[in-house]
Design a protein around this motif. Structure first.
Motif: not given
Lengths: 154, 141
Positions: A109-123, B52-59
């Motif tokens: 998610l840190a890379g904010l690419s479109l497919p990943i955003i779509v995947f995370v929202v869907a998840m 939230i902290a663990f998820v924030a760590g992953l990101i």
């Protein structure tokens, strides 16, 4: 303190996913594709992760309480029930379709690419969907239950 | 096995295991990512911060790596956005219904030698193998 520890553990976990290559869905699909150019890396990742986690859990089992909390929240269920099997089948289909599971999805998610955003929202929508589905029969039962005494009273 | 990277796999895996072990030793919690994230939907307010902290760590992991020159992860996805969305829905719904994913059942469950988690892992692995075989090679479809 426990919240800071949790953040750092997430950081270590996420670094492990990045270094292992498991944030790359093509690498994961390379493992899942038994009939293609099979990439066994995921098995090495699992071996390393399970070995270190098992050692750490053994240390934890020897303690009365965690360092920063009052009790250990070990999973207590042992049964292999229908939701476990059905849920794992659905999860396996989704994982096989895309090559991403929840941990790598969040790291990516840190890379904010479109497919990943779509995947995370869907998840997350899928998770919300499960919560709604899980609560439905309980809610119907709760509405029905008080109706019995009132019927008897009437 | 053209792309096998066993050393970075083992090292990265060891770090994943270390993160899971440290979370249990320090906070008493199990590092199952779907449970940590999905649990936010039903957690009491006092049970939310660590999640939230663990998820924030992953990101934050790739963001910190970026400070040292690593590229941000922007993985190549070969499937269409519609398939990605369907995959996401199935991963979200299925991991909550089955009470865990690759981290909770796979890593932590095997480390605890939990028959329940080992069964779940075998099932989603076999299903994923079958899915990839059908999608990529058209078997059985």
């Amino acid at each position: 303190m426990a919240v800071v520890a949790s953040f750092i553990c997430g950081l270590i976990f996420g670094a492990g996913l990045l270094i292992s290559g498991m944030t790359d869905p093509q690498k994961v699909l390379g493992f899942l594709d038994l009939f293609g150019a099979w990439d066994a890396t995921l098995a090495f990742v699992m071996a390393g992760a399970v070995a270190v986690a098992a050692a750490g859990f053994a240390v934890a089992r020897g303690r009365a309480a965690p360092v920063l909390a009052t009790k250990f929240s070990w999973p207590d269920r042992r049964d292999i029930d229908t939701p476990l099997v059905a849920g794992s089948v659905l999860f396996g289909i989704g994982w096989g379709l895309v090559g991403i599971c929840p941990g790598p999805a969040l790291v990516n998610l840190a890379g904010l690419s479109l497919p990943i955003i779509v995947f995370v929202v869907a998840m997350i929508l899928g998770m919300i969907g499960y919560e709604l589905w899980r609560r439905r029969p309980v809610a119907a039962h709760a509405i029905e239950a008080p109706a019995i005494p009132s019927r008897a009273d009437g | 096995m053209h792309n096998l990277t066993p050393l970075s796999g083992l090292l990265g895996g060891a770090l994943i295991g270390l993160g899971a072990a440290a979370l249990m030793l320090l906070t008493g919690r199990l590092a199952g990512v779907s449970g940590i994230l999905g649990g936010l939907l039903r957690a009491a307010p006092s049970d939310r911060d660590w999640r939230i902290a663990f998820v924030a760590g992953l990101i934050a992991a790739p963001l910190i790596a970026a400070l040292f020159g690593a590229p941000l992860p922007r993985p190549v996805m070969t499937s269409s956005l519609a398939i990605v969305a369907i995959g996401g829905l199935l991963v979200g719904f299925g991991s909550r219904m089955g009470n865990g994913c690759t981290s909770g059942h796979g890593v932590c469950g095997f480390a605890r030698l939990s028959a329940r988690s080992i069964a779940a892992t075998m099932i989603f692995m076999l299903t994923a193998f079958a899915t990839v075989a059908i999608v990529r090679h058209g078997f059985g479809g």
